[in-house]
Design an enzyme around this catalytic site. Structure first.
Site, short mmCIF file in Angstrom:
data_model
loop_
_atom_site.label_atom_id
_atom_site.label_comp_id
_atom_site.label_asym_id
_atom_site.label_seq_id
_atom_site.Cartn_x
_atom_site.Cartn_y
_atom_site.Cartn_z
N SER A 192 0.82 -1.21 0.00
CA SER A 192 0.00 0.00 0.00
C SER A 192 0.86 1.26 0.00
O SER A 192 0.32 2.36 -0.12
CB SER A 192 -0.91 0.02 1.23
OG SER A 192 -0.14 0.00 2.43
N ASN B 68 -5.50 5.87 -1.22
CA ASN B 68 -4.69 6.37 -0.11
C ASN B 68 -4.05 7.72 -0.42
O ASN B 68 -3.76 8.50 0.50
CB ASN B 68 -3.60 5.35 0.26
CG ASN B 68 -4.17 4.17 1.02
OD1 ASN B 68 -5.24 4.27 1.61
ND2 ASN B 68 -3.46 3.06 1.02
N GLU C 143 -7.40 -2.06 -6.14
CA GLU C 143 -6.62 -1.24 -7.05
C GLU C 143 -5.62 -2.12 -7.79
O GLU C 143 -4.84 -2.84 -7.17
CB GLU C 143 -5.88 -0.14 -6.30
CG GLU C 143 -6.77 0.95 -5.74
CD GLU C 143 -6.01 2.01 -4.99
OE1 GLU C 143 -6.38 3.19 -5.07
OE2 GLU C 143 -5.03 1.65 -4.29
N HIS D 104 -3.78 -4.20 -5.01
CA HIS D 104 -3.92 -3.62 -3.69
C HIS D 104 -5.32 -3.87 -3.13
O HIS D 104 -6.29 -3.22 -3.53
CB HIS D 104 -3.63 -2.11 -3.74
CG HIS D 104 -3.72 -1.45 -2.41
ND1 HIS D 104 -4.18 -0.16 -2.25
CD2 HIS D 104 -3.42 -1.89 -1.16
CE1 HIS D 104 -4.15 0.16 -0.97
NE2 HIS D 104 -3.71 -0.88 -0.29
#
Length: 287
Positions: free
Chosen positions: A120, A191, A153, A141
């Site tokens: 991540s 993120n 992702e 991800h």
């Protein structure tokens, strides 16, 4: 039809167990590699408990639990991964550790097997340099908890072949998730937007704008979010967020990513959130 019928997962921690469950629930035979047998046994126990919770809540049947568990096995032997068509790495967030393991695995599986990382915070393009035939490497991800979160992702490294992205999209859809293809940039997409927001909330709390409870209530009701940001931080783990933001800041020097002083202090003091009962909203029993 499932794109990859044989999947290997590297690491049987919280994320590894969740990823193994997702793949197995989608019909894949899953082999999970761990460093020693006790960790493998612990991962199987964790997976069984999570599935039992699903049975208790009526989300899956007892027979489905047995079927999913029957498709997962733990191993400590690298050679047991040789027939995997998709490898998903989910070990500790250290580039050096990941590179060593990815290099070994890439020599064991077939040259056209796809290899992905669940990182991540680290550069997928950098990790790809450790893999033979790096054009088959990408980021995959998952979000925590992997069995419940719908989005995955797919991170396009500089080396990733377009056909690999298509194969990963087909796999993600086959296991009931929604794929989003993103660039290999610090934080990727979700993120990248989430980390500065959470940092701002921590700073607002440190500035005494409101209590932790009122901050969460205001942002849930005012912005329509399902969960308050400080509740979310406790669930993620303050140490996990601090590491991710620090990595993003080191890569970009963008002050929006710099972990706030209070966050750094809480991590240093061992206040990590839900995992140890001490965080912004999580409290030790009786306190």
């Amino acid at each position: 039809m499932l794109e990859f019928e044989r999947v290997a997962v590297l690491g049987f921690g919280t994320m590894g167990a969740g990823i193994a469950q997702v793949a197995a629930a989608g019909g894949a035979q899953v082999t999970v590699l761990e460093a020693d047998q006790s960790r493998g046994d612990d991962g199987m126990r964790r997976l069984g408990e999570f599935l039992q919770g699903g049975v208790d809540r009526g989300k899956i049947t007892a027979d489905e639990r047995v079927t999913i568990l029957g498709r997962v096995r733990a191993t400590t032997t690298l050679a047991d991964l040789a027939d995997a068509r998709l490898v998903i790495e989910a070990v500790t967030e250290r580039a050096d550790v990941k590179k060593v393991l990815l290099a070994k695995v890439s020599e064991v599986v077939a040259p056209d097997s796809v290899i992905a990382t669940n990182t991540s915070a680290l550069s997928v393009s950098e990790l790809a340099t450790a893999v033979s035939h790096p054009e088959r490497f990408a980021g995959l991800h998952f979000f925590n908890p992997a069995p419940l979160m719908k989005i995955i992702e797919i991170v396009r490294a500089l080396q990733t072949a377009p056909a690999v992205l298509d194969r990963l999209k087909a796999f993600v859809q086959a296991v009931g998730k929604e794929p989003v293809v993103v660039k290999d940039r610090p934080g990727f997409l979700v993120n990248r937007l989430l980390m500065p927001y959470l940092n701002d909330v921590v700073q607002a709390f440190d500035d005494d704008l409101a209590s932790a409870e009122d901050l969460d209530i205001a942002l849930k009701l005012g912005l329509g979010y399902r969960q308050g940001p400080l509740e979310l931080l406790d669930m993620i783990g303050l140490d996990v967020h601090e590491h991710a933001t620090r990595s993003a800041y080191d890569a970009t020097l963008d002050p929006a990513f710099a972990p706030p002083p209070l966050l750094r202090a809480m991590v240093a003091a061992g206040r990590l959130g839900t995992k140890n009962g001490k965080g912004f909203r999580t409290r030790e029993a009786g306190k």
